[in-house]
Design a protein around this motif. Structure first.
Motif, PDB file in Angstrom:
ATOM      1  N   THR A   1       0.823  -1.208   0.000  1.00 28.59           N
ATOM      2  CA  THR A   1       0.000   0.000   0.000  1.00 28.59           C
ATOM      3  C   THR A   1       0.855   1.254   0.000  1.00 28.59           C
ATOM      4  OG1 THR A   1      -0.113  -0.091   2.410  1.00 28.59           O
ATOM      5  CG2 THR A   1      -1.910  -1.136   1.185  1.00 28.59           C
ATOM      6  N   ASP A   2       2.152   1.090   0.232  1.00 24.56           N
ATOM      7  CA  ASP A   2       3.069   2.221   0.164  1.00 24.56           C
ATOM      8  C   ASP A   2       4.416   1.688  -0.298  1.00 24.56           C
ATOM      9  OD1 ASP A   2       4.378   1.064   2.415  1.00 24.56           O
ATOM     10  OD2 ASP A   2       2.958   2.080   3.738  1.00 24.56           O
ATOM     11  N   THR A   3       5.409   2.525  -0.284  1.00 25.64           N
ATOM     12  CA  THR A   3       6.721   2.116  -0.788  1.00 25.64           C
ATOM     13  C   THR A   3       7.708   1.811   0.338  1.00 25.64           C
ATOM     14  OG1 THR A   3       7.368   4.444  -0.943  1.00 25.64           O
ATOM     15  CG2 THR A   3       6.433   3.411  -2.916  1.00 25.64           C
ATOM     16  N   VAL A   4       7.209   1.644   1.572  1.00 27.03           N
ATOM     17  CA  VAL A   4       8.079   1.318   2.696  1.00 27.03           C
ATOM     18  C   VAL A   4       8.316  -0.188   2.721  1.00 27.03           C
ATOM     19  CG1 VAL A   4       8.344   1.360   5.192  1.00 27.03           C
ATOM     20  CG2 VAL A   4       7.246   3.281   4.021  1.00 27.03           C
ATOM     21  N   ILE A   5       9.567  -0.595   2.662  1.00 28.54           N
ATOM     22  CA  ILE A   5       9.917  -2.010   2.663  1.00 28.54           C
ATOM     23  C   ILE A   5      10.188  -2.443   4.102  1.00 28.54           C
ATOM     24  CG2 ILE A   5      11.587  -3.710   1.837  1.00 28.54           C
ATOM     25  CD1 ILE A   5      12.031  -1.908  -0.589  1.00 28.54           C
ATOM     26  N   PRO A   6       9.592  -3.560   4.562  1.00 25.19           N
ATOM     27  CA  PRO A   6       9.808  -4.025   5.938  1.00 25.19           C
ATOM     28  C   PRO A   6      11.286  -4.170   6.268  1.00 25.19           C
ATOM     29  CG  PRO A   6       8.059  -5.278   4.885  1.00 25.19           C
ATOM     30  CD  PRO A   6       8.671  -4.422   3.818  1.00 25.19           C
ATOM     31  N   ALA A   7      11.602  -4.063   7.565  1.00 23.24           N
ATOM     32  CA  ALA A   7      12.994  -4.005   8.020  1.00 23.24           C
ATOM     33  C   ALA A   7      13.809  -5.217   7.577  1.00 23.24           C
ATOM     34  CB  ALA A   7      13.026  -3.871   9.543  1.00 23.24           C
ATOM     35  N   GLU A   8      13.234  -6.427   7.702  1.00 18.97           N
ATOM     36  CA  GLU A   8      13.986  -7.635   7.349  1.00 18.97           C
ATOM     37  C   GLU A   8      14.360  -7.630   5.868  1.00 18.97           C
ATOM     38  OE1 GLU A   8      13.411 -12.490   7.071  1.00 18.97           O
ATOM     39  OE2 GLU A   8      11.828 -11.245   7.928  1.00 18.97           O
ATOM     40  N   ARG A   9      13.404  -7.278   5.020  1.00 18.03           N
ATOM     41  CA  ARG A   9      13.680  -7.251   3.587  1.00 18.03           C
ATOM     42  C   ARG A   9      14.603  -6.092   3.230  1.00 18.03           C
ATOM     43  NH1 ARG A   9       7.427  -8.531   1.701  1.00 18.03           N
ATOM     44  NH2 ARG A   9       7.420 -10.705   2.398  1.00 18.03           N
ATOM     45  N   SER A  10      14.453  -4.986   3.948  1.00 21.22           N
ATOM     46  CA  SER A  10      15.329  -3.843   3.712  1.00 21.22           C
ATOM     47  C   SER A  10      16.778  -4.195   4.035  1.00 21.22           C
ATOM     48  CB  SER A  10      14.870  -2.652   4.557  1.00 21.22           C
ATOM     49  OG  SER A  10      15.664  -1.519   4.305  1.00 21.22           O
ATOM     50  N   ALA A  11      16.975  -5.005   5.082  1.00 17.71           N
ATOM     51  CA  ALA A  11      18.330  -5.435   5.442  1.00 17.71           C
ATOM     52  C   ALA A  11      18.942  -6.290   4.334  1.00 17.71           C
ATOM     53  CB  ALA A  11      18.295  -6.211   6.754  1.00 17.71           C
ATOM     54  N   THR A  12      18.110  -7.135   3.718  1.00 15.02           N
ATOM     55  CA  THR A  12      18.597  -7.953   2.604  1.00 15.02           C
ATOM     56  C   THR A  12      18.968  -7.073   1.418  1.00 15.02           C
ATOM     57  OG1 THR A  12      17.218  -9.824   3.295  1.00 15.02           O
ATOM     58  CG2 THR A  12      18.017  -9.829   1.021  1.00 15.02           C
ATOM     59  N   LEU A  13      18.151  -6.065   1.150  1.00 20.68           N
ATOM     60  CA  LEU A  13      18.469  -5.140   0.058  1.00 20.68           C
ATOM     61  C   LEU A  13      19.782  -4.410   0.322  1.00 20.68           C
ATOM     62  CD1 LEU A  13      15.060  -3.489  -0.961  1.00 20.68           C
ATOM     63  CD2 LEU A  13      16.451  -5.102  -2.270  1.00 20.68           C
ATOM     64  N   HIS A  14      20.004  -4.038   1.580  1.00 20.39           N
ATOM     65  CA  HIS A  14      21.262  -3.368   1.929  1.00 20.39           C
ATOM     66  C   HIS A  14      22.447  -4.301   1.669  1.00 20.39           C
ATOM     67  CE1 HIS A  14      24.090  -0.765   4.013  1.00 20.39           C
ATOM     68  NE2 HIS A  14      24.480  -1.803   4.734  1.00 20.39           N
ATOM     69  N   LEU A  15      22.287  -5.575   2.030  1.00 15.87           N
ATOM     70  CA  LEU A  15      23.346  -6.555   1.784  1.00 15.87           C
ATOM     71  C   LEU A  15      23.586  -6.713   0.284  1.00 15.87           C
ATOM     72  CD1 LEU A  15      25.309  -8.777   2.669  1.00 15.87           C
ATOM     73  CD2 LEU A  15      23.355 -10.351   2.782  1.00 15.87           C
ATOM     74  N   LEU A  16      22.506  -6.804  -0.493  1.00 16.51           N
ATOM     75  CA  LEU A  16      22.643  -6.931  -1.946  1.00 16.51           C
ATOM     76  C   LEU A  16      23.326  -5.701  -2.538  1.00 16.51           C
ATOM     77  CD1 LEU A  16      19.138  -8.415  -2.875  1.00 16.51           C
ATOM     78  CD2 LEU A  16      21.323  -9.623  -2.889  1.00 16.51           C
TER      79      LEU A  16
END
Length: 398
Positions: free
Chosen positions: A193-208
């Motif tokens: 419903t918005d563009t905020v990515i949950p913390a766990e997935r955001s951490a994976t994106l940071h790693l990527l």
């Protein structure tokens, strides 16, 4: 691997159960890949079944194939009947007046029968479907309500919803009693419903983002991977698996960098990071790996495009479905080179052309931007190799 040439290309599309577990694959066939005169579809299927083992396409799972008229006329299919779902189109059904005996005969041979719900002759009062049959329903064109009510309550008939491309279609088809589902929705965001990515997935994106940073140094990637115990363990397990078949044990990330090189190491680390994310359906990581390897091989053999960039574009092509966020939002958080970004956002550029071609092949379309530049059989060989690699890699890191 395929050795016998045939006039076409076969890809697969997943069919999901209610829990979004993988139920089967539908095989999509297009003809004319070799540039020769196009042969009848039944001949193409017959040739393909003698050239490619079904396990190479679907593993242990069943396969749905659309049964053309000339197949029903007697073309032999070498694949095991008990693993095939024969999908009969309205056109084929209209050409056969004695379906009451024909369909049970196919079932007795071992096939599962699937009837297209758009067929005008689908009348419960005049046609008794064999037990275990499927009825395919298009989310964009439903049969009369009386037909739906009848088959919804038949425990011996399974309803398969196809062409599910939007969340409301998915909900509607579940309410209608469908147990199997197929469509592009399942590799796209379904509920954000918005563009905020949950913390766990955001951490994976940071790693990527760190793994794919073009400026990252060898010692930095060693520290980055070593700090993540799960990533480090699974990466070493993969690198020491039968897939790589190395005579020497790789017992540290430092040695892994020496043996495999920086680019390969960070690509495999990216695969493991993606596989650690909690998302449904899990088939998304398989799709990503198959696209990545296919794109890499096509770029290496026939296309003047950076194969490493093509690999990453394929690997990240389902990130929006995994993260349940728009691809543009995700790409903003990744340190990707411009041609990979363009490929992921809108399919433009040389890398985007390769990714778009693979998506077309998945849908059973032989004609695409690269088709005139590829030698006969190259696409099929690359695709089958990619399926094999994806299966082995995911098995090693499970």
């Amino acid at each position: 691997m395929i050795d016998i040439m045939f006039d076409g290309f076969i890809s697969r599309q997943p069919i999901f159960a209610r829990d979004l577990g993988l139920y089967a694959y539908e095989l999509r066939v297009c003809v004319g890949d070799s540039g020769r005169e196009v042969t009848p579809m039944g001949d193409t299927l017959s040739q393909a079944s003698n050239a490619i083992a079904l396990d190479e396409l679907t593993g242990p799972l069943p396969a749905m194939i659309t049964s053309p008229l000339d197949l029903m006329a007697g073309n032999a299919i070498a694949w095991p009947a008990e693993r095939l779902i024969l999908k009969f189109s309205p056109e084929v059904l209209d050409q056969n007046s004695d379906l009451s005996s024909l369909l049970p005969r196919f079932q007795a041979t071992g096939y599962t029968v699937s009837i297209d719900g758009e067929w005008q002759g689908l009348d419960p009062s005049s046609l008794q479907l064999p037990d275990g049959s499927l009825i395919t329903l298009s989310a964009t064109s439903l049969p009369p309500e009386s037909i739906l009510r009848h088959y919804k309550n038949q425990s011996n008939i399974t309803l398969l919803a196809q062409n599910i491309n939007e969340p409301d279609q998915y909900e509607q088809m579940k309410q209608l009693g469908c147990d199997l589902f197929q469509g592009t929705l399942f590799e796209k965001p379904r509920q954000f419903t918005d563009t905020v990515i949950p913390a766990e997935r955001s951490a994976t994106l940071h790693l990527l983002a760190r793994l794919q940073d073009p400026s990252i140094e060898i010692d930095e990637i060693e520290i980055l991977v070593s700090r993540n115990a799960t990533l480090s363990y699974k990466l070493l397990r993969l690198l020491n698996s039968a897939f790589f078949a190395r005579p020497q044990t790789v017992d540290s990330i430092q040695r892994a960098v020496i043996f495999f090189g920086l680019e390969r190491l960070r690509n495999w680390a990216s695969v493991i990071a993606l596989n650690s994310v909690d998302y449904q359906p899990r088939e998304l990581i398989t799709t990503a790996l198959v696209r990545a390897r296919t794109a890499q091989l096509l770029a290496q053999t026939s296309v003047s495009t950076n194969s490493g960039h093509c690999y990453i574009a394929g690997l990240f092509s389902t990130l929006d479905g995994m993260m349940q966020a728009p691809m543009a939002t995700i790409v903003e958080q990744l340190n990707l080179v411009p041609d990979i970004k363009q490929a992921l956002i809108d399919g433009s550029g040389d890398v985007g052309e390769v990714l778009t071609a693979i998506r077309a092949l998945e849908q059973g379309q032989c004609s695409h931007g690269l088709s005139s530049r590829l030698e006969p059989g190259v696409q099929q060989k690359a695709y089958l190799n990619a399926i094999s690699v994806a299966s082995e890699v995911l098995g090693a890191i499970a």
